[in-house]
Design an enzyme around this catalytic site. Structure first.
Site, mmCIF file in Angstrom:
data_model
loop_
_atom_site.group_PDB
_atom_site.id
_atom_site.type_symbol
_atom_site.label_atom_id
_atom_site.label_comp_id
_atom_site.label_asym_id
_atom_site.label_seq_id
_atom_site.Cartn_x
_atom_site.Cartn_y
_atom_site.Cartn_z
ATOM 1 N N GLY A 121 -9.697 26.602 -37.409
ATOM 2 C CA GLY A 121 -11.057 26.121 -37.145
ATOM 3 C C GLY A 121 -11.436 24.946 -38.047
ATOM 4 N N ASN A 145 -12.099 29.737 -30.797
ATOM 5 C CA ASN A 145 -12.975 28.571 -30.985
ATOM 6 C C ASN A 145 -12.226 27.457 -31.704
ATOM 7 N N LEU A 159 -8.202 39.484 -34.894
ATOM 8 C CA LEU A 159 -8.484 40.460 -35.956
ATOM 9 C C LEU A 159 -8.912 41.801 -35.377
ATOM 10 N N SER A 169 -22.620 32.457 -46.063
ATOM 11 C CA SER A 169 -23.441 31.336 -45.608
ATOM 12 C C SER A 169 -24.791 31.390 -46.295
ATOM 13 N N TYR A 223 -26.211 36.829 -36.132
ATOM 14 C CA TYR A 223 -25.168 36.126 -36.902
ATOM 15 C C TYR A 223 -25.400 36.320 -38.399
ATOM 16 N N LYS A 281 -23.172 38.321 -41.640
ATOM 17 C CA LYS A 281 -22.794 37.804 -42.978
ATOM 18 C C LYS A 281 -23.331 38.718 -44.076
ATOM 19 N N PHE A 323 -23.710 25.872 -47.733
ATOM 20 C CA PHE A 323 -24.933 25.267 -47.217
ATOM 21 C C PHE A 323 -24.574 24.566 -45.898
ATOM 22 N N ASN A 366 -25.099 22.717 -31.360
ATOM 23 C CA ASN A 366 -26.410 23.186 -31.808
ATOM 24 C C ASN A 366 -26.808 22.513 -33.104
ATOM 25 N N ASN A 367 -25.819 22.095 -33.862
ATOM 26 C CA ASN A 367 -26.090 21.613 -35.213
ATOM 27 C C ASN A 367 -26.229 20.093 -35.238
ATOM 28 N N ASP A 399 -36.737 27.357 -37.846
ATOM 29 C CA ASP A 399 -36.193 26.443 -38.863
ATOM 30 C C ASP A 399 -36.977 26.533 -40.172
HETATM 31 P P1 NAD Z 1 -14.828 27.694 -36.523
HETATM 32 O O1 NAD Z 1 -15.348 28.368 -35.305
HETATM 33 O O2 NAD Z 1 -14.366 26.289 -36.388
HETATM 34 O O3 NAD Z 1 -13.669 28.570 -37.187
HETATM 35 C C1 NAD Z 1 -13.612 29.961 -37.053
HETATM 36 C C2 NAD Z 1 -12.213 30.308 -36.598
HETATM 37 O O4 NAD Z 1 -12.063 31.708 -36.481
HETATM 38 C C3 NAD Z 1 -11.865 29.723 -35.227
HETATM 39 O O5 NAD Z 1 -10.670 28.991 -35.336
HETATM 40 C C4 NAD Z 1 -11.723 30.932 -34.307
HETATM 41 O O6 NAD Z 1 -10.763 30.703 -33.300
HETATM 42 C C5 NAD Z 1 -11.322 32.012 -35.304
HETATM 43 N N1 NAD Z 1 -11.691 33.386 -34.925
HETATM 44 C C6 NAD Z 1 -12.925 33.850 -34.564
HETATM 45 N N2 NAD Z 1 -12.861 35.177 -34.305
HETATM 46 C C7 NAD Z 1 -11.568 35.566 -34.497
HETATM 47 C C8 NAD Z 1 -10.884 36.805 -34.397
HETATM 48 N N3 NAD Z 1 -11.504 37.911 -33.991
HETATM 49 N N4 NAD Z 1 -9.576 36.832 -34.680
HETATM 50 C C9 NAD Z 1 -8.929 35.707 -35.091
HETATM 51 N N5 NAD Z 1 -9.514 34.511 -35.202
HETATM 52 C C10 NAD Z 1 -10.826 34.437 -34.908
HETATM 53 O O7 NAD Z 1 -15.987 27.795 -37.634
HETATM 54 P P2 NAD Z 1 -16.107 27.090 -39.047
HETATM 55 O O8 NAD Z 1 -17.258 26.160 -38.985
HETATM 56 O O9 NAD Z 1 -14.788 26.599 -39.514
HETATM 57 O O10 NAD Z 1 -16.572 28.334 -39.906
HETATM 58 C C11 NAD Z 1 -15.660 29.138 -40.625
HETATM 59 C C12 NAD Z 1 -16.422 30.282 -41.283
HETATM 60 O O11 NAD Z 1 -17.447 29.754 -42.114
HETATM 61 C C13 NAD Z 1 -17.126 31.226 -40.301
HETATM 62 O O12 NAD Z 1 -17.023 32.536 -40.774
HETATM 63 C C14 NAD Z 1 -18.566 30.745 -40.333
HETATM 64 O O13 NAD Z 1 -19.474 31.778 -40.016
HETATM 65 C C15 NAD Z 1 -18.700 30.334 -41.789
HETATM 66 N N6 NAD Z 1 -19.763 29.338 -41.990
HETATM 67 C C16 NAD Z 1 -19.747 28.168 -41.278
HETATM 68 C C17 NAD Z 1 -20.764 27.237 -41.446
HETATM 69 C C18 NAD Z 1 -20.793 25.944 -40.639
HETATM 70 O O14 NAD Z 1 -21.858 25.310 -40.584
HETATM 71 N N7 NAD Z 1 -19.700 25.498 -40.045
HETATM 72 C C19 NAD Z 1 -21.787 27.496 -42.359
HETATM 73 C C20 NAD Z 1 -21.762 28.686 -43.083
HETATM 74 C C21 NAD Z 1 -20.736 29.599 -42.892
HETATM 75 C C1 UD1 Z 2 -27.606 26.146 -39.145
HETATM 76 C C2 UD1 Z 2 -27.624 27.587 -38.717
HETATM 77 C C3 UD1 Z 2 -27.556 28.482 -39.941
HETATM 78 C C4 UD1 Z 2 -26.349 28.119 -40.804
HETATM 79 C C5 UD1 Z 2 -26.480 26.655 -41.191
HETATM 80 C C6 UD1 Z 2 -25.341 26.186 -42.059
HETATM 81 C C7 UD1 Z 2 -28.910 27.500 -36.639
HETATM 82 C C8 UD1 Z 2 -30.239 27.802 -35.991
HETATM 83 N N1 UD1 Z 2 -28.837 27.811 -37.964
HETATM 84 O O1 UD1 Z 2 -28.834 25.901 -39.784
HETATM 85 O O2 UD1 Z 2 -27.462 29.828 -39.571
HETATM 86 O O3 UD1 Z 2 -26.348 28.912 -41.973
HETATM 87 O O4 UD1 Z 2 -26.517 25.875 -39.987
HETATM 88 O O5 UD1 Z 2 -24.312 25.697 -41.318
HETATM 89 O O6 UD1 Z 2 -27.967 27.061 -35.999
HETATM 90 N N2 UD1 Z 2 -31.827 19.261 -35.974
HETATM 91 C C9 UD1 Z 2 -32.404 18.286 -35.198
HETATM 92 N N3 UD1 Z 2 -31.830 17.995 -33.989
HETATM 93 C C10 UD1 Z 2 -30.706 18.628 -33.537
HETATM 94 C C11 UD1 Z 2 -30.117 19.625 -34.348
HETATM 95 C C12 UD1 Z 2 -30.709 19.929 -35.566
HETATM 96 O O7 UD1 Z 2 -33.424 17.685 -35.565
HETATM 97 O O8 UD1 Z 2 -30.240 18.327 -32.438
HETATM 98 C C13 UD1 Z 2 -32.425 19.562 -37.295
HETATM 99 C C14 UD1 Z 2 -32.825 21.021 -37.459
HETATM 100 O O9 UD1 Z 2 -34.137 21.223 -37.014
HETATM 101 C C15 UD1 Z 2 -32.678 21.186 -38.987
HETATM 102 C C16 UD1 Z 2 -31.561 20.204 -39.362
HETATM 103 O O10 UD1 Z 2 -31.462 19.295 -38.278
HETATM 104 O O11 UD1 Z 2 -33.852 20.779 -39.602
HETATM 105 C C17 UD1 Z 2 -30.221 20.877 -39.573
HETATM 106 O O12 UD1 Z 2 -29.953 21.696 -38.434
HETATM 107 P P1 UD1 Z 2 -28.556 22.451 -38.239
HETATM 108 O O13 UD1 Z 2 -27.453 21.479 -38.353
HETATM 109 O O14 UD1 Z 2 -28.659 23.243 -36.984
HETATM 110 O O15 UD1 Z 2 -28.443 23.389 -39.513
HETATM 111 P P2 UD1 Z 2 -29.450 24.520 -40.074
HETATM 112 O O16 UD1 Z 2 -30.734 24.514 -39.358
HETATM 113 O O17 UD1 Z 2 -29.521 24.354 -41.537
#
Ligand code: NAD
Ligand code: UD1
Length: 337
Positions: free
Chosen positions: A10, A35, A59, A124, A148, A152, A177, A197-198, A294
């Site tokens: 991932g 994913n 898993l 997270s 979600y 965590k 963060f 979404n982000n 938010d």
């Molecule tokens: P990602 O989706 O890119 O990576 C997660 C990986 O886990 C994927 O490759 C998916 O295929 C694999 N996976 C999911 N369920 C599985 C299962 N049951 N068995 C085996 N593999 C499985 O996400 P990421 O952004 O790299 O995030 C990694 C971790 O960090 C996650 O646990 C996520 O919740 C956490 N995290 C991410 C963010 C973020 O903004 N990206 C923020 C805070 C925490």
């Molecule tokens: C998201 C996750 C949160 C996770 C965190 C860290 C959601 C609702 N929450 O939060 O659980 O811990 O990421 O990875 O997904 N924004 C816009 N336009 C957009 C998208 C976002 O203005 O199209 C704004 C949002 O309102 C926010 C900021 O950008 O103020 C960041 O958003 P996002 O990237 O989704 O992260 P978090 O809200 O921090």
């Protein structure tokens, strides 16, 4: 060290594999690719010259998890695997509880049965819920706003209980963060399925023409420009944080939460403007209503990571935007050909 990396194909996992291989560790990825694309691991090999071993498995399949531990003696596990989309977790809570909780329990049980007690877990900043005050230190109150976030929080609770009951555990809970950006090679980066979404992947997909316009959710918050404040951390800094956590596990007995953030908050508009500078043109964007749920502001107190792990984020917002754009412009459709 011999390291098992769940979810290693991932976004954050692939960047961490690069740093782990660079640091001389032997890496095995365990990922069901629900994913992710196996192409990310080809790219890891292209960057480092070394291909991580790869087990494509779930898993939730306890026998497959057992087989992974039977096949090799691991020194430590980095556990990324999980589902992470907040909105989807509200629509499909059972899937999130099953995948994230049961998957983690299978992993921890096989670790224990095979005498592997060193773990770095992807938590997270979502465990801080809607923050009462910022910056957020690890002692801040914990709560969950959605399924979600609850997964965590519950996994953190399970790990605290396990460490309290069995002193052999060395566990670091890394509370990320807002991970953004990409490896500077432009070979690996964030590749979300469907409409992002982000904020950052939305911005990069608007810039590359896959999406029409960026909506900025609210400009009437009590901040310096009316938009929300977040702690955006470069994914390579984050990956390096995992290596520092691995190196510190020996001295960290029990279960230790550590924030991985920069300690600096940027507004949505500041991030967008910095990205526009990196691309060299303005992006189509409009102000839209606030997104429900938010928080106004969320950023880390990053002192514990420096004190316990010897880690500090090195890259700023300009490097973040440059590298995110480098990745997206070289790979407009992500890992798809
Ligand atoms: P990602 O989706 O890119 O990576 C997660 C990986 O886990 C994927 O490759 C998916 O295929 C694999 N996976 C999911 N369920 C599985 C299962 N049951 N068995 C085996 N593999 C499985 O996400 P990421 O952004 O790299 O995030 C990694 C971790 O960090 C996650 O646990 C996520 O919740 C956490 N995290 C991410 C963010 C973020 O903004 N990206 C923020 C805070 C925490
Ligand atoms: C998201 C996750 C949160 C996770 C965190 C860290 C959601 C609702 N929450 O939060 O659980 O811990 O990421 O990875 O997904 N924004 C816009 N336009 C957009 C998208 C976002 O203005 O199209 C704004 C949002 O309102 C926010 C900021 O950008 O103020 C960041 O958003 P996002 O990237 O989704 O992260 P978090 O809200 O921090």
């Amino acid at each position: 060290m011999n390291i098992l990396v769940t979810g290693g194909a991932g976004y954050i996992g692939s960047h961490t594999c690069v740093e782990a291989i660079k640091a001389g560790h032997a890496v095995t990825v365990f990922d069901n690719l629900c994913n992710a694309s196996a192409e990310s691991l080809n790219r890891v090999a292209a960057i480092t010259g070394t291909r991580p071993d790869f087990i494509q498995a779930d898993l939730l399949d306890r026998a497959a998890v057992k087989a992974a531990f039977d096949a090799k003696a691991y020194d430590a596990v980095i556990h990324f695997a999980g589902l992470k989309a907040v909105g989807e977790s509200v629509a499909k809570p059972w899937e999130y509880y099953n995948n994230n909780i049961v998957g983690s329990l299978n992993l921890f049980a096989e670790m224990r049965d095979h005498g592997v007690f060193n773990l770095v877990f992807s938590s997270s900043a979502t465990v801080y819920g809607n923050p009462e005050k910022v910056p957020l230190a690890e002692g801040a109150p914990l709560s969950a706003l959605n399924p979600y976030g609850r997964t965590k929080l519950w996994i953190e609770d399970m790990l605290r209980d396990m460490a309290a009951a069995e002193p052999r555990w060395h566990i670091v809970l890394l509370r990320y963060f807002n991970p953004v950006g990409a490896h500077e090679s432009g070979l690996i980066g964030e590749d979300p399925g469907g409409i992002p979404n982000n904020l950052m992947p939305y911005i990069t997909q608007v810039a590359v023409g896959r999406l029409k316009e960026l909506s900025i959710f609210g400009d009437d918050y009590p901040t310096r420009d009316g938009t929300c404040i977040r702690d955006y951390i470069h994914v390579c800094d984050l990956a390096e944080g995992h290596l520092c956590a691995l190196a510190s596990l020996d001295k960290l007995q029990g279960c230790t939460p550590v924030n991985l953030g920069t300690g600096n908050g940027f507004t949505v508009l500041e991030l967008v403007r910095s990205f526009e500078k990196a691309v060299g043109r303005p992006l189509p964007r409009r102000i839209a209503p606030r997104r429900p749920g938010d928080a106004v502001a969320s950023y880390a107190d990053a002192t514990r990571a420096a004190a316990l792990l010897g880690w500090k984020a090195k890259r700023g917002i300009d490097a973040i935007c440059r590298d995110a754009w480098n990745w997206q412009s070289k790979n407009p459709r992500g890992y798809r050909p």
